[in-house]
Design an enzyme around this catalytic site. Structure first.
Site, short mmCIF file in Angstrom:
data_model
loop_
_atom_site.label_atom_id
_atom_site.label_comp_id
_atom_site.label_asym_id
_atom_site.label_seq_id
_atom_site.Cartn_x
_atom_site.Cartn_y
_atom_site.Cartn_z
N ALA A 1 0.49 -1.10 0.01
CA ALA A 1 0.11 -0.15 0.35
C ALA A 1 1.00 1.32 0.10
O ALA A 1 0.75 2.21 0.68
CB ALA A 1 -0.96 0.01 0.85
N PRO B 1 1.17 4.23 -1.39
CA PRO B 1 0.79 5.53 -1.21
C PRO B 1 0.63 6.14 0.01
O PRO B 1 0.41 6.85 0.89
CB PRO B 1 -1.14 5.57 -2.22
CG PRO B 1 -0.17 4.94 -2.87
CD PRO B 1 0.49 3.27 -2.09
N ASP B 2 0.02 4.94 0.88
CA ASP B 2 -0.17 5.58 2.26
C ASP B 2 1.11 6.24 3.08
O ASP B 2 1.24 6.21 3.72
CB ASP B 2 -0.88 4.18 3.03
CG ASP B 2 -2.34 3.80 3.17
OD1 ASP B 2 -2.97 5.39 2.40
OD2 ASP B 2 -2.50 2.42 3.07
N ALA B 3 2.49 5.00 2.95
CA ALA B 3 3.41 5.24 3.13
C ALA B 3 3.71 6.78 2.44
O ALA B 3 4.45 7.46 3.50
CB ALA B 3 4.51 4.48 2.90
N GLY C 1 1.73 9.81 4.40
CA GLY C 1 2.49 10.09 5.94
C GLY C 1 3.41 10.47 5.54
O GLY C 1 3.61 11.65 6.62
#
Lengths: 407, 415
Positions: free
Chosen positions: B172, B174-176, B179
């Site tokens: 995933a 894009p989550d990182a 963030g």
């Protein structure tokens, strides 16, 4: 380009001596208003030769990578291997809040330009190093690049189709993430420095930042379930259903993580295809309940999506609160209705060359807006402005430095 | 030991990863991060069923990702549909510096916790609001998860082998990245606040931030009007540049050769001096033109090699090479990550100790560390509302009886 207006980092100065690993860090800082001075060797940086080029003209000012990664920066040339160049760099570093560098560990120390040398006359300095493996450890002198960092950092092993070799992401994402860590960490160090007057050395390892970004497939998960994650196609191992599904005219991406979203999807499948089985309560609840039925559910979903266009699945799916999104090409992205409605893309004037559209703000600060304040600098474009205008070097001295190949 | 963000207080109204990861980093650097939850709508990581023991049902404190995204935070439970709870949330914000939220667009406003209201409580507040599409535009309320954004931003189409039209990570991505961009955006606003006294609202669209990290690829479309080529592991300016099979099952080594000097050294390591003079491989342009034949030759050689030994041999010759490591390799066979102490042991309130991937901010002067993981919903109600906001035990009971503060250790309802 100096007039940063009310940018968040107005008045902050960054000296950037960075290759592919660190240019995006400099861009993040520059587009937020920092005065980022890009220091290139005489003749220009090697990253100016990275293809492809604007209108396919190989030219030091036309590399699309270089143009994109160096917006809002000022550029000077300087030979750091010569004493006169080192002296100028030290004077510049005295005026800087952040020095950003990507040389192998110890290289700047050997030139008398490492953190210890520079902080003596600038104790609040944040000195940020990005290297393949960090400043310490048995591999600190190993050669690295984006591909190798993606491999060692655990990213490639878990990207792509199960039956394919491991594959890396487009656009050198190991480097972009190292840069993002470096930018955030530099600002955290600067926050501390502003408060307490103490700078520090920020030691970023691309192997480690990649390993951190991939933590969903990392230590916690593996020690918990004993399954070493690997490539798994387009779906996520732990989210059922998830993945890319075919439509009449392209593909959509679907992810279901909440029980309510599954119910909404099952009802939609039932409405459109008449499938009764999909409503079976055994598929309800958390994703783990559906884990044994992944392939069957993928079939049910494809029966729905293949009857519709990408746009139909996307907007009707979202109306039902189901996370469907189109699988966009780069061209689709440049025409995306949401991005256009938010005026995402920005135009940048390149004097004597023309205007070019760029991707815009990654975040929108209400009071101190992100902006591209100018195109990437040409080789040595700001030599006179910075050396003579700001460091007090006379024009004769600059000519002599030029003749000696220092700038 | 001093940490860089000591003294800062952050309130999170968040779920999943992209929002919580911002607070995770700030807590690691010393900030006091207080996460507001509700039992009515539990975070997706609270719905975790241990894979080895499905009979235990959902275990809201045990997800490893809950550790990864939330270690070191304080947790309170408020039913924000109660006006009293909203009032408490505002008082908490008034005593804090930063708010991070990633609820669906418009939810904070509906609850009476939009930036305009919170700013009245805390005039120099820095507030980060992050969502898939941002807070304006026709898709602002659309639902997304990290992998959706990979597809949406073009990354899935740009990446991977030429014959695959969609290539996705298992982490995933894009989550990182969102963030980290959110963290940077907040720190920029805090730098501005330190120098001017002014706070502000920040909106982050995960779609936009993700297009930003492939911006140089999108430029090919914007400048030259065509799709970038899907290169797989190849590069436009280096060859060989790929992932080559080694002995064993699913064992690979990435190798990248920049320029003719490195190429000659690789040929020496491989014991294939004839490659140096082979007209197909003699120069970089020739190697790029014959990349397929080149990859076949290299793969034929590497297939008989052991991955780590091959990496060492090539690195000894100054060539960028790295084993395609999985997590087991990283934890057991990587002397570099071990020497630098990358993996972190974290105190876990239920399990004792857990090990997690590190937070490699590299702050050598003010090193961070992770506080305890595995908190229960509402575990710090007494500390936050009692000690911090100064509510009397009677007031606390009143709010609990009225349902504003959620108490008790019953498990969250499924949602």
């Amino acid at each position: 380009m100096n007039a940063a207006g009310d940018a968040a980092l107005r008045g902050r100065r960054v000296l950037e001596v960075a290759d592919e690993k660190g240019v995006y860090c400099g861009k993040l800082l520059a587009d937020m208003g920092a005065d980022v001075i890009k220091v290139e060797p005489p003749g220009g940086d090697a990253t100016r030769r990275i293809p492809p080029f604007w209108r396919d003209e190989p030219h030091p000012d036309r590399s699309l990578f270089f143009l994109y990664m160096n917006t809002s920066k000022r550029g000077i040339t300087l030979d750091l291997t010569k004493p006169a160049g080192q002296a100028l760099f030290k004077r510049l570093a005295e005026t800087a809040h952040v020095v950003l560098e990507t040389f192998p560990p110890g290289y700047l120390d050997a030139l008398g330009l490492g953190y210890r040398s520079l902080e003596a006359s600038n104790p609040g300095l944040v000195f940020t190093s990005i290297t393949g493996f960090g400043q310490s450890g048995p591999h600190r002198h190993y050669a690295s690049c984006d591909l190798v960092a993606s491999a060692l950092g655990g990213a490639m092993h878990v990207t792509g189709a199960a039956e394919d070799p491991p594959v890396t992401l487009a656009g050198s994402q190991a480097h972009q993430m190292a840069s993002s860590f470096a930018a955030a960490s530099s600002m955290i160090a600067l926050f501390h420095s502003t408060l307490r007057g103490e700078g520090q050395h920020v030691d970023i390892s691309v192997e480690e930042t990649t390993s951190s970004v991939t933590h969903i497939c990392g230590a916690g998960k593996w020690l918990d379930d004993g399954i070493v994650p690997r490539r798994w196609g387009t779906g996520l191992f732990h989210s059922v259903p998830s993945g890319a599904y075919p439509c009449k005219d392209g593909k959509v991406y679907l992810m279901v993580n909440r029980p309510l979203h599954w119910k909404a999807l099952a009802e939609w499948i039932h409405e459109v295809t008449g499938n009764e089985e999909v409503l079976d309560p055994m598929f309800d609840g958390p994703s783990s309940n559906r884990q044994p039925y992944r392939e069957l559910l993928d079939l049910f979903i494809s029966e729905l999506t293949t009857r519709l266009t990408v746009e139909e699945v996307y907007h009707e799916g979202q109306r039902r609160h189901i996370a469907f999104t189109p699988v966009n090409t780069a061209t689709d992205v440049t025409r995306d209705a949401q991005l256009l409605a938010r005026d995402y893309f920005v135009e940048v004037e390149h004097p004597g060359v023309g205007r070019l559209r760029y991707p815009g703000a990654p975040y929108r600060h209400a009071e101190t807006p992100w902006s591209i304040r100018g195109p990437a600098p040409r080789v040595g474009e700001h030599n006179a402005e910075i050396y003579c205008g700001e460091l007090g070097v006379s024009e004769d001295e600059l000519r002599a430095l030029h003749a000696d190949g220092i700038v | 030991m001093t940490r860089a963000l000591d003294g800062l207080r952050v309130v999170e109204f968040s779920a999943g990863m992209a929002g919580p990861w911002v607070g995770r980093f700030m807590a690691y650097c010393g900030a006091e991060v207080i996460r507001v939850e509700s039992k009515q709508r539990p975070d997706v990581v609270r719905l975790y069923v241990p894979p080895g023991q499905p009979e235990r049902g959902t275990q809201p404190q045990l997800s490893p990702w809950f550790t990864d995204w939330n270690a070191g935070k304080r947790f309170v439970a408020l039913d924000l549909t109660c006006p009293d709870a909203v009032d408490l949330a505002r008082r908490l914000v008034a005593a804090s510096d930063v708010v991070v939220e990633n609820y669906s667009t418009g939810v904070m406003e509906k609850l009476g916790l939009g930036y305009a209201e919170l700013r009245r409580a805390k005039p120099d507040l820095v507030m980060l609001s992050t969502s898939g599409y941002g807070d304006t535009g026709p898709c602002r309320q659309y639902v997304t998860w990290g992998p959706n954004i990979e597809a949406l931003a073009g990354l899935s189409t740009l990446s991977g082998f030429a014959e695959r039209d969609c290539t996705v990570t298992q982490y995933a991505y894009p989550d990182a990245l969102c963030g980290l961009h959110g963290l940077f955006a907040v720190m920029c606003a805090l730098d501005h606040r330190q120098r001017t006294g002014c706070g502000q609202y920040i909106n982050l669209s995960q779609f936009e931030a993700t297009v930003g990290v492939v911006g140089h690829q999108i430029m090919e479309t914007l400048a030259n009007g065509r799709e970038p080529r899907r290169l797989g592991n190849r590069a436009l300016h280096a060859a060989p540049h790929g992932c080559y099979p080694c002995r064993g099952e699913d064992r690979w080594c990435a190798i990248a050769v920049f320029g003719d000097a490195e190429w000659e050294r690789l040929c020496a390591v491989a014991g294939r001096p004839e490659w140096v003079t082979d007209p197909r491989f003699a120069t970089q342009p020739a190697r790029l033109e014959h990349a397929e034949a080149l990859d076949r030759e290299i793969a034929a050689w590497t297939s008989s090699q052991t991955d780590y030994a091959l990496m060492e041999a090539l690195q000894s010759a100054g060539i960028a090479a790295g084993v395609v490591q999985n997590i087991e390799d990283q934890m057991r066979r990587d002397p570099q990550l071990a020497a630098r102490g990358f993996f972190e042991s974290i105190e876990h309130l239920v399990k004792g100790t857990v090990v997690a991937n590190g937070i490699p901010l590299g702050l050598t002067g003010t090193p961070g560390r992770s506080g305890p993981a595995g908190a229960a919903v509402g575990q710090d109600n007494d500390y936050v509302f009692g000690e911090l906001l100064g509510l009397t035990p009677e007031a606390l009971r009143h709010y609990a009886d009225a349902g504003a503060i959620e108490t008790g250790d019953d498990e969250p309802a499924g949602a």
